[in-house]
Design an enzyme around this catalytic site. Structure first.
Site, PDB file in Angstrom:
ATOM      1  N   HIS A   1      -5.358   2.092   0.171  1.00 40.84           N
ATOM      2  CA  HIS A   1      -5.287   2.714  -0.851  1.00 40.84           C
ATOM      3  C   HIS A   1      -6.540   3.635  -1.470  1.00 40.84           C
ATOM      4  O   HIS A   1      -6.102   4.282  -2.434  1.00 40.84           O
ATOM      5  CB  HIS A   1      -4.989   1.802  -2.292  1.00 40.84           C
TER       6      HIS A   1
HETATM    7  C1  UD1 Z   1      -8.356   1.398  -8.787  1.00 39.33           C
HETATM    8  C2  UD1 Z   1      -9.797   1.715  -8.782  1.00 39.33           C
HETATM    9  C3  UD1 Z   1     -10.170   1.125  -7.710  1.00 39.33           C
HETATM   10  C4  UD1 Z   1      -9.473  -0.388  -7.146  1.00 39.33           C
HETATM   11  C5  UD1 Z   1      -7.768  -0.151  -7.182  1.00 39.33           C
HETATM   12  C6  UD1 Z   1      -7.185  -1.257  -7.163  1.00 39.33           C
HETATM   13  C7  UD1 Z   1     -11.119   3.074  -9.982  1.00 39.33           C
HETATM   14  C8  UD1 Z   1     -11.813   4.707  -9.744  1.00 39.33           C
HETATM   15  N1  UD1 Z   1     -10.356   2.968  -8.997  1.00 39.33           N
HETATM   16  O1  UD1 Z   1      -7.917   2.558  -8.028  1.00 39.33           O
HETATM   17  O2  UD1 Z   1     -11.663   0.952  -7.320  1.00 39.33           O
HETATM   18  O3  UD1 Z   1      -9.765  -0.697  -5.896  1.00 39.33           O
HETATM   19  O4  UD1 Z   1      -7.766   0.473  -8.648  1.00 39.33           O
HETATM   20  O5  UD1 Z   1      -5.852  -0.975  -7.158  1.00 39.33           O
HETATM   21  O6  UD1 Z   1     -11.036   2.761 -10.958  1.00 39.33           O
HETATM   22  N2  UD1 Z   1      -0.359   3.141 -10.916  1.00 39.33           N
HETATM   23  C9  UD1 Z   1       0.765   2.283 -11.043  1.00 39.33           C
HETATM   24  N3  UD1 Z   1       0.785   1.122 -11.714  1.00 39.33           N
HETATM   25  C10 UD1 Z   1      -0.404   0.621 -12.290  1.00 39.33           C
HETATM   26  C11 UD1 Z   1      -1.494   1.295 -12.055  1.00 39.33           C
HETATM   27  C12 UD1 Z   1      -1.673   2.525 -11.468  1.00 39.33           C
HETATM   28  O7  UD1 Z   1       1.954   2.628 -10.657  1.00 39.33           O
HETATM   29  O8  UD1 Z   1      -0.156  -0.470 -12.650  1.00 39.33           O
HETATM   30  C13 UD1 Z   1      -0.327   4.407 -10.227  1.00 39.33           C
HETATM   31  C14 UD1 Z   1      -1.062   5.228 -10.938  1.00 39.33           C
HETATM   32  O9  UD1 Z   1      -0.098   5.968 -11.461  1.00 39.33           O
HETATM   33  C15 UD1 Z   1      -1.666   5.906  -9.951  1.00 39.33           C
HETATM   34  C16 UD1 Z   1      -1.978   5.195  -8.873  1.00 39.33           C
HETATM   35  O10 UD1 Z   1      -1.298   4.021  -9.044  1.00 39.33           O
HETATM   36  O11 UD1 Z   1      -0.949   7.204  -9.543  1.00 39.33           O
HETATM   37  C17 UD1 Z   1      -3.205   4.860  -8.635  1.00 39.33           C
HETATM   38  O12 UD1 Z   1      -4.052   4.146  -9.848  1.00 39.33           O
HETATM   39  P1  UD1 Z   1      -5.380   4.236 -10.534  1.00 39.33           P
HETATM   40  O13 UD1 Z   1      -5.642   3.278 -11.497  1.00 39.33           O
HETATM   41  O14 UD1 Z   1      -5.729   5.617 -10.652  1.00 39.33           O
HETATM   42  O15 UD1 Z   1      -6.572   4.158  -9.259  1.00 39.33           O
HETATM   43  P2  UD1 Z   1      -6.435   3.176  -8.127  1.00 39.33           P
HETATM   44  O16 UD1 Z   1      -6.133   3.804  -6.714  1.00 39.33           O
HETATM   45  O17 UD1 Z   1      -5.293   2.022  -8.276  1.00 39.33           O
END
Ligand code: UD1
Length: 389
Positions: free
Chosen positions: A223
């Site tokens: 990821h």
């Molecule tokens: C975040 C953390 C990372 C951690 C990871 C674990 C930061 C900078 N990054 O990254 O350190 O390893 O979480 O997962 O804080 N999304 C969903 N459902 C959710 C949450 C997110 O669909 O419940 C989608 C969001 O819309 C986004 C993507 O997943 O498009 C990424 O989520 P985001 O929280 O931005 O960062 P992560 O890549 O998950």
């Protein structure tokens, strides 16, 4: 003998979680604060950075985390928007609850955002999992780590090298305390509750007998933005998974970021195949069962590098660096980058029985949260003690 209760005038400890990797760290800390004598009152604040059932709700149930006392519901956004929203919404929480301190974990955007708000308002901050460094400033987590550690008051570390990293950045040694690894507290507390891999496959609609895991299997998670946001990186990685799956069937738990990018780049057919089972993000107990039964784990996660070391399962980390060097020096972790040759070679070695066995690092003993509660209670008591002349 029971001691006097914790003075209510000191205010509660505000415990902050935001994203999935925070939940397994905070669960044992909340239990340890409650079990301390006297109990330290705590409030759980969820920033809402992760919010959906797969990324959030199932983990709360698995880890027996209480429903958050406060939910800031920030949701997704750019780094600037997400960080700013957490800050804006967290400030009134501090005003309303007059906490004795704010306790943050890990390296996500919520960690830094809440630290910044609290420190500027004169509220002390304790950072759990401090001092880890990948020395790669292109990682958003590295920025969050460096900045949080510069301004937090108490820095609890999981490995000794973190103390050296902090010293190099000019952090006074009196702020840092080596306590061990709360993530491993959670792992040890839940080991016997892990869900068998067959059940996790069935639950996701994969027939375990068609997908024969009795012969061994690998677990895959990817990821990191550097691996999955760029088609030139993600495409070859998915092709490589196909190659690996010819040697060993793979269970790929797909993060929402990765799923979205696979669709956006039109790479869906790269992840289909008889020997790759694609699953949604797994619950904590499911992932624990999958890892514990695996022949190997291929990942770019931070936490899974530590969990595989504690479980003694070989881990191939799809990154050029790690902020958790102890997992390489003492544990089962190997950095393989995105180099196809290196990955295939490492897989073959593990299949030949030559994978790293490793040993469990110092203080990864299931009692880190207890040590944090004891240290924090003593520190707060000293802070509130009337000055002597
Ligand atoms: C975040 C953390 C990372 C951690 C990871 C674990 C930061 C900078 N990054 O990254 O350190 O390893 O979480 O997962 O804080 N999304 C969903 N459902 C959710 C949450 C997110 O669909 O419940 C989608 C969001 O819309 C986004 C993507 O997943 O498009 C990424 O989520 P985001 O929280 O931005 O960062 P992560 O890549 O998950």
């Amino acid at each position: 003998m029971k001691r006097d209760p914790w003075p209510s005038a000191h205010g509660p400890v505000l415990c902050v979680v935001g994203a999935r990797p925070n939940f397994m760290k905070m669960a044992p800390i909340l239990r340890a604060l409650a079990a301390h004598d006297p109990a330290l009152p705590a409030l759980l604040v969820h920033t809402g950075q992760h919010y959906d059932a797969d990324m959030n709700d199932r983990l709360f149930v698995d880890l027996r985390l209480p429903v958050p006392d406060i939910n800031l519901e920030v949701g997704s956004g750019t780094h600037a928007v997400q960080t700013a929203e957490v800050m804006r919404r967290f400030e009134p929480v501090l005003d309303a609850h007059s906490p004795s301190c704010v306790l943050v974990v890990g390296d996500v955007n919520s960690t830094l955002a809440c630290t910044l708000v609290a420190v500027k308002k004169g509220v002390p901050v304790a950072h759990v999992e401090a001092g880890l460094r990948s020395f790669d400033r292109a990682m958003p987590e590295e920025i969050n780590r460096v900045l949080t550690d510069q301004i937090a008051d108490l820095l609890y570390t999981t490995e000794r090298v973190a103390l050296d990293n902090l010293a190099r950045e000019g952090v006074d040694a009196s702020r840092a305390q080596f306590v061990g690894n709360v993530m491993i507290d959670s792992l040890l507390a839940n080991r016997t509750l892990a869900v068998p891999p067959e059940a996790s496959l069935r639950r996701s609609g994969v027939d375990p007998s068609v997908f024969d895991i009795a012969q061994g299997y690998g677990v895959v998670t990817l990821h990191r933005p550097s691996n999955v946001d760029d088609e030139a990186a993600l495409g070859p990685l998915l092709a490589l998974l196909r190659d690996v799956s010819e040697r060993l069937p793979l269970i790929f738990a797909l993060h929402p970021r990765t799923r979205a990018n696979i669709e956006r780049f039109g790479l869906s057919e790269h992840v289909s195949g008889k020997r790759v089972a694609v699953l949604p993000p797994q619950g904590y107990l499911e992932m624990l069962g999958l890892m514990a039964g695996a022949t190997l784990v291929l990942t770019d996660s931070g936490g899974m590098q530590e969990e595989t070391t504690a479980l003694g399962i070989p881990c191939l980390t799809v990154r050029e660096n790690t902020e958790r060097p102890i997992t390489i020096e003492q544990g089962t972790n190997t950095l393989v980058g995105r180099d196809r040759g290196a990955i295939v070679r490492a897989v073959d070695e593990i299949l030949a029985g030559k994978g790293k066995r490793g040993r469990v690092p110092e203080l990864w003993d299931g009692r880190a949260a207890e040590r944090i509660a004891a240290h924090l209670a003593a520190w707060l008591a000293r802070r509130h003690a009337p000055a002597t002349t």
